[in-house]
Write a protein that holds these residues in place. Structure first.
Motif, PDB file in Angstrom:
ATOM      1  N   LEU A  93     -23.433  20.338  -0.789  1.00 53.83           N
ATOM      2  CA  LEU A  93     -24.719  20.007  -0.162  1.00 53.83           C
ATOM      3  C   LEU A  93     -24.587  20.066   1.365  1.00 53.83           C
ATOM      4  CD1 LEU A  93     -27.606  18.103  -1.006  1.00 53.83           C
ATOM      5  CD2 LEU A  93     -26.386  16.834   0.759  1.00 53.83           C
ATOM      6  N   VAL A  94     -23.440  19.576   1.864  1.00 51.96           N
ATOM      7  CA  VAL A  94     -23.210  19.591   3.318  1.00 51.96           C
ATOM      8  C   VAL A  94     -23.098  21.037   3.831  1.00 51.96           C
ATOM      9  CG1 VAL A  94     -21.527  18.972   5.112  1.00 51.96           C
ATOM     10  CG2 VAL A  94     -22.187  17.300   3.370  1.00 51.96           C
ATOM     11  N   ARG A  95     -22.438  21.893   3.042  1.00 55.20           N
ATOM     12  CA  ARG A  95     -22.340  23.318   3.443  1.00 55.20           C
ATOM     13  C   ARG A  95     -23.729  23.961   3.444  1.00 55.20           C
ATOM     14  NH1 ARG A  95     -18.424  23.332  -0.604  1.00 55.20           N
ATOM     15  NH2 ARG A  95     -16.354  22.748   0.210  1.00 55.20           N
ATOM     16  N   GLU A  96     -24.546  23.570   2.473  1.00 54.04           N
ATOM     17  CA  GLU A  96     -25.874  24.191   2.330  1.00 54.04           C
ATOM     18  C   GLU A  96     -26.822  23.725   3.428  1.00 54.04           C
ATOM     19  OE1 GLU A  96     -29.438  24.597  -1.040  1.00 54.04           O
ATOM     20  OE2 GLU A  96     -27.402  23.927  -1.625  1.00 54.04           O
ATOM     21  N   ILE A  97     -26.850  22.444   3.728  1.00 50.03           N
ATOM     22  CA  ILE A  97     -27.815  21.902   4.701  1.00 50.03           C
ATOM     23  C   ILE A  97     -27.315  22.074   6.134  1.00 50.03           C
ATOM     24  CG2 ILE A  97     -28.899  19.774   5.552  1.00 50.03           C
ATOM     25  CD1 ILE A  97     -29.293  18.878   2.734  1.00 50.03           C
ATOM     26  N   GLY A 127     -33.136   6.638  -5.991  1.00 50.44           N
ATOM     27  CA  GLY A 127     -34.503   6.998  -6.383  1.00 50.44           C
ATOM     28  C   GLY A 127     -34.891   8.447  -6.132  1.00 50.44           C
ATOM     29  N   TYR A 128     -33.931   9.262  -5.710  1.00 49.29           N
ATOM     30  CA  TYR A 128     -34.227  10.697  -5.578  1.00 49.29           C
ATOM     31  C   TYR A 128     -33.014  11.487  -6.042  1.00 49.29           C
ATOM     32  CZ  TYR A 128     -31.450   9.862  -1.403  1.00 49.29           C
ATOM     33  OH  TYR A 128     -30.428   9.450  -0.568  1.00 49.29           O
ATOM     34  N   SER A 129     -33.253  12.802  -6.273  1.00 48.96           N
ATOM     35  CA  SER A 129     -32.177  13.677  -6.756  1.00 48.96           C
ATOM     36  C   SER A 129     -31.707  14.589  -5.621  1.00 48.96           C
ATOM     37  CB  SER A 129     -32.723  14.569  -7.882  1.00 48.96           C
ATOM     38  OG  SER A 129     -33.699  15.442  -7.309  1.00 48.96           O
ATOM     39  N   ARG A 130     -30.631  15.325  -5.875  1.00 52.64           N
ATOM     40  CA  ARG A 130     -30.151  16.315  -4.910  1.00 52.64           C
ATOM     41  C   ARG A 130     -31.290  17.294  -4.578  1.00 52.64           C
ATOM     42  NH1 ARG A 130     -25.046  19.254  -4.183  1.00 52.64           N
ATOM     43  NH2 ARG A 130     -25.475  21.396  -3.558  1.00 52.64           N
ATOM     44  N   GLU A 131     -31.975  17.750  -5.620  1.00 51.16           N
ATOM     45  CA  GLU A 131     -33.049  18.740  -5.442  1.00 51.16           C
ATOM     46  C   GLU A 131     -34.193  18.161  -4.594  1.00 51.16           C
ATOM     47  OE1 GLU A 131     -30.223  19.870  -7.975  1.00 51.16           O
ATOM     48  OE2 GLU A 131     -31.480  18.077  -8.287  1.00 51.16           O
ATOM     49  N   THR A 132     -34.571  16.905  -4.854  1.00 52.00           N
ATOM     50  CA  THR A 132     -35.658  16.294  -4.063  1.00 52.00           C
ATOM     51  C   THR A 132     -35.276  16.263  -2.586  1.00 52.00           C
ATOM     52  OG1 THR A 132     -35.849  14.757  -5.919  1.00 52.00           O
ATOM     53  CG2 THR A 132     -37.155  14.262  -3.964  1.00 52.00           C
ATOM     54  N   TYR A 133     -34.020  15.882  -2.329  1.00 52.54           N
ATOM     55  CA  TYR A 133     -33.576  15.804  -0.934  1.00 52.54           C
ATOM     56  C   TYR A 133     -33.603  17.184  -0.279  1.00 52.54           C
ATOM     57  CZ  TYR A 133     -30.986  14.427   3.226  1.00 52.54           C
ATOM     58  OH  TYR A 133     -30.621  14.217   4.545  1.00 52.54           O
ATOM     59  N   GLY A 163     -42.692  10.761   4.043  1.00 48.15           N
ATOM     60  CA  GLY A 163     -43.798  11.573   3.517  1.00 48.15           C
ATOM     61  C   GLY A 163     -44.204  12.722   4.439  1.00 48.15           C
ATOM     62  N   SER A 164     -44.979  13.636   3.879  1.00 51.28           N
ATOM     63  CA  SER A 164     -45.441  14.824   4.636  1.00 51.28           C
ATOM     64  C   SER A 164     -46.276  14.420   5.843  1.00 51.28           C
ATOM     65  CB  SER A 164     -46.247  15.727   3.709  1.00 51.28           C
ATOM     66  OG  SER A 164     -45.469  16.050   2.578  1.00 51.28           O
ATOM     67  N   GLU A 165     -46.985  13.273   5.747  1.00 53.32           N
ATOM     68  CA  GLU A 165     -47.827  12.875   6.883  1.00 53.32           C
ATOM     69  C   GLU A 165     -46.954  12.520   8.092  1.00 53.32           C
ATOM     70  OE1 GLU A 165     -46.535   9.072   5.132  1.00 53.32           O
ATOM     71  OE2 GLU A 165     -47.116  11.058   4.341  1.00 53.32           O
ATOM     72  N   ILE A 166     -45.733  12.005   7.819  1.00 58.38           N
ATOM     73  CA  ILE A 166     -44.820  11.694   8.934  1.00 58.38           C
ATOM     74  C   ILE A 166     -44.285  13.004   9.528  1.00 58.38           C
ATOM     75  CG2 ILE A 166     -42.694  10.493   9.626  1.00 58.38           C
ATOM     76  CD1 ILE A 166     -43.151   8.562   7.282  1.00 58.38           C
ATOM     77  N   ALA A 193     -35.434  19.690  -1.035  1.00 55.82           N
ATOM     78  CA  ALA A 193     -36.833  20.101  -0.814  1.00 55.82           C
ATOM     79  C   ALA A 193     -37.415  19.404   0.412  1.00 55.82           C
ATOM     80  CB  ALA A 193     -37.656  19.760  -2.060  1.00 55.82           C
ATOM     81  N   LYS A 194     -37.062  18.130   0.618  1.00 55.34           N
ATOM     82  CA  LYS A 194     -37.562  17.397   1.777  1.00 55.34           C
ATOM     83  C   LYS A 194     -37.029  18.027   3.061  1.00 55.34           C
ATOM     84  CE  LYS A 194     -39.829  14.337   1.424  1.00 55.34           C
ATOM     85  NZ  LYS A 194     -41.332  14.308   1.563  1.00 55.34           N
ATOM     86  N   VAL A 195     -35.752  18.396   3.072  1.00 54.57           N
ATOM     87  CA  VAL A 195     -35.160  19.028   4.259  1.00 54.57           C
ATOM     88  C   VAL A 195     -35.833  20.373   4.525  1.00 54.57           C
ATOM     89  CG1 VAL A 195     -33.052  20.072   5.185  1.00 54.57           C
ATOM     90  CG2 VAL A 195     -32.957  17.818   4.077  1.00 54.57           C
ATOM     91  N   GLN A 196     -36.098  21.112   3.454  1.00 53.68           N
ATOM     92  CA  GLN A 196     -36.761  22.419   3.624  1.00 53.68           C
ATOM     93  C   GLN A 196     -38.162  22.220   4.230  1.00 53.68           C
ATOM     94  OE1 GLN A 196     -37.031  24.721   0.079  1.00 53.68           O
ATOM     95  NE2 GLN A 196     -38.285  26.327   1.070  1.00 53.68           N
ATOM     96  N   GLU A 197     -38.901  21.236   3.734  1.00 53.02           N
ATOM     97  CA  GLU A 197     -40.249  20.958   4.254  1.00 53.02           C
ATOM     98  C   GLU A 197     -40.163  20.597   5.740  1.00 53.02           C
ATOM     99  OE1 GLU A 197     -43.927  17.728   3.716  1.00 53.02           O
ATOM    100  OE2 GLU A 197     -42.187  17.646   2.353  1.00 53.02           O
ATOM    101  N   LEU A 198     -39.174  19.776   6.087  1.00 53.06           N
ATOM    102  CA  LEU A 198     -38.999  19.345   7.483  1.00 53.06           C
ATOM    103  C   LEU A 198     -38.670  20.542   8.371  1.00 53.06           C
ATOM    104  CD1 LEU A 198     -38.655  16.999   9.550  1.00 53.06           C
ATOM    105  CD2 LEU A 198     -36.273  16.827   8.789  1.00 53.06           C
ATOM    106  N   ARG A 199     -37.754  21.408   7.909  1.00 43.28           N
ATOM    107  CA  ARG A 199     -37.328  22.552   8.736  1.00 43.28           C
ATOM    108  C   ARG A 199     -38.422  23.625   8.831  1.00 43.28           C
ATOM    109  NH1 ARG A 199     -30.883  22.803   7.056  1.00 43.28           N
ATOM    110  NH2 ARG A 199     -30.143  21.486   8.802  1.00 43.28           N
TER     111      ARG A 199
END
Ligand code: SF4
Length: 449
Positions: A321-325, A277-283, A242-245, A285-291
């Motif tokens: 996905l690996v090329r993108e991230i 329980g998550y999609s490519r897009e969710t993942y 989560g965002s709090e982490i 977005a999570k990486v983008q939020e983290l970065r």
């Protein structure tokens, strides 16, 4: 003459730490560590069941132990960990010279099981006890140099990823109280430990049973313990990360800018079949939020190729996905059907050779990305905690950066546990080379990598 023990460990950090705790129980019973298995009065194989190959290694090791057992019949041969839990009494059926089979949550009952075996009764205990190793036993820590210590914050997993044996072998999630964890962290800081890694199969789901506090609270409170320089945690699940982490990671200098976030596949259809329980897009977005929160975070992941039904196009989605991230590190595997998991029953037409080829393609792509990212660090300063002599050249040392990269360098007189600054001089796909930096220049060190 004191009795001797030998523990062999396979698998994850959780198993490494469970072995430290079993060693703690045995030393409490008056056992000392043996130099080799053949000399031991009790041999424990602490096993991993995550893939078939891991399971087969256990039976090979048991085969090697047979002669020692015949030569030393009172030796106790025990199988612990996830293969013990998954296979139970069939371990003894397949290897009748095994005396003891105890699951991860039954290992806390080692003293009474040893007594029963000594009354020459074989023991198989795969009960998921509440008072498991999680809460008992002072570990005999492997890192004698007080460099890094594991602290298990929770055990088990409530998720049902279709390929995973862990919920079967480790049971449902069970978290320790935050008070007991902070007491352990303070004790480790007093002993001089610099780095703490919080462990849990689904560590983001940590929840104190008394206060309801979560992982982000634990990180914030542990970050206040004097003497602790680095905090890490594993293993995360994108759904619970989560965002709090992320905010706690960004706010706290003690929390290392390193994140292991298993994605497993780049195809949303395959992720659905994996019940992640998550999609490519969710993942993404999570990486983008983290970065955005931690621009120079080091990101690693796990990927499974050849999941039943994975098409060439879906494998290509993983590659894209690996090329993108552009992950900094990756652990990649070919799907291995585990007994009793939902994926075991899925039709699987992809030939083994094609699966191996997919793994090779993925690893070649990742090696290139890692080399480029590591080469970008050449000329920069990094703070490292010395871990050990370098595996490649014992005249050199291996140190770990906050971003979890290994740097090999020369530093006369330095020892494991020392905190030093190095200048990165060259890079390979899996490690860096560096030169020790004199004190004056240290101040310029940026810390992340
Ligand atoms: S979250 Fe991890 S440990 Fe839990 S079922 Fe999924 S893969 Fe297994």
């Amino acid at each position: 003459m004191s009795k001797l023990y030998w523990i062999e460990t396979w698998g994850c950090q959780m198993n490494d730490h469970d072995s430290e705790k079993m060693a703690g129980i045995l030393s409490g019973l008056g056992y000392d560590p043996a130099r080799e298995a053949a000399d031991a009065d009790i041999v424990l194989l602490n096993t991993c069941a995550i893939r078939e190959k891991a399971e087969e290694k256990v039976y090979q090791a048991l085969g090697n132990l047979r002669a020692a057992k015949q030569a030393h019949p009172e030796m106790i041969v025990g199988v612990a960990g996830c293969v013990a839990q998954m296979s139970g009494k069939s371990v003894r059926e397949r290897s009748p010279w095994v005396d003891l089979v105890i699951g991860p949550r039954a290992a806390s009952r080692l003293p009474e099981h040893i007594a029963r075996v000594q009354e020459s009764r074989g023991v198989v205990d795969t009960t998921l006890y509440q008072d498991s190793l999680l809460r008992v036993a002072k570990p005999v820590r492997q890192s004698g140099d007080r460099r890094k210590a594991y602290v298990t914050v929770m055990e088990g997993c409530n998720k049902k990823c279709s390929y995973c044996i862990v919920p079967t072998t480790r049971g449902r999630e069970d978290s320790r109280t935050i008070q007991s964890l902070l007491e352990e962290v303070s004790g480790l800081a007093e002993e001089g430990y610099l780095e703490i890694e919080f462990l849990g199969q689904n560590v983001n789901a940590y929840r104190c049973p008394e206060t309801g506090e979560g992982l982000s609270d634990l990180l914030r409170r542990a970050g206040e313990v004097a003497g602790i320089l680095r905090l890490r945690f594993a293993t995360s699940h994108p759904l619970h990360f989560g965002s709090e982490i992320i905010r706690a990671m960004a706010d706290l200098p003690e929390v290392s800018p390193y994140m292991h976030l298993p994605v497993q596949s780049g195809s949303t259809r395959v992720l659905k079949a994996m019940r992640r329980g998550y999609s490519r897009e969710t993942y993404l977005a999570k990486v983008q939020e983290l970065r955005e929160a931690i621009p120079d975070i080091t990101l690693s992941t796990d990927i499974i190729v050849g999941f039943p039904g994975e098409t060439e196009a879906e494998f290509e989605e993983t590659m894209s996905l690996v090329r993108e991230i552009r992950f900094d590190q990756m652990f990649s595997f070919i799907f291995s059907a585990r007994p009793g998991t939902a994926a075991e029953m899925l039709p699987d037409e992809c030939p083994a050779g094609r699966k191996t080829a997919r793994l090779m393609e993925l690893q070649a792509l990742q090696r290139g990305i890692q080399l480029e990212k590591n080469q970008a660090l050449v000329g920069q300063l990094r703070e490292v905690i010395v871990e050990s002599p370098s595996r490649r050249n014992p005249a050199e040392l291996a140190g770990r950066t906050p971003g979890n990269r290994i740097v090999n360098f020369r530093a006369t007189g330095a020892v494991p546990g020392d905190l030093l600054t190095v200048s990165i001089t060259s890079a390979g796909p899996n490690s860096l080379r560096g030169e020790l930096v004199e004190r004056e220049e240290e101040l310029a060190c940026s810390g992340a990598d």
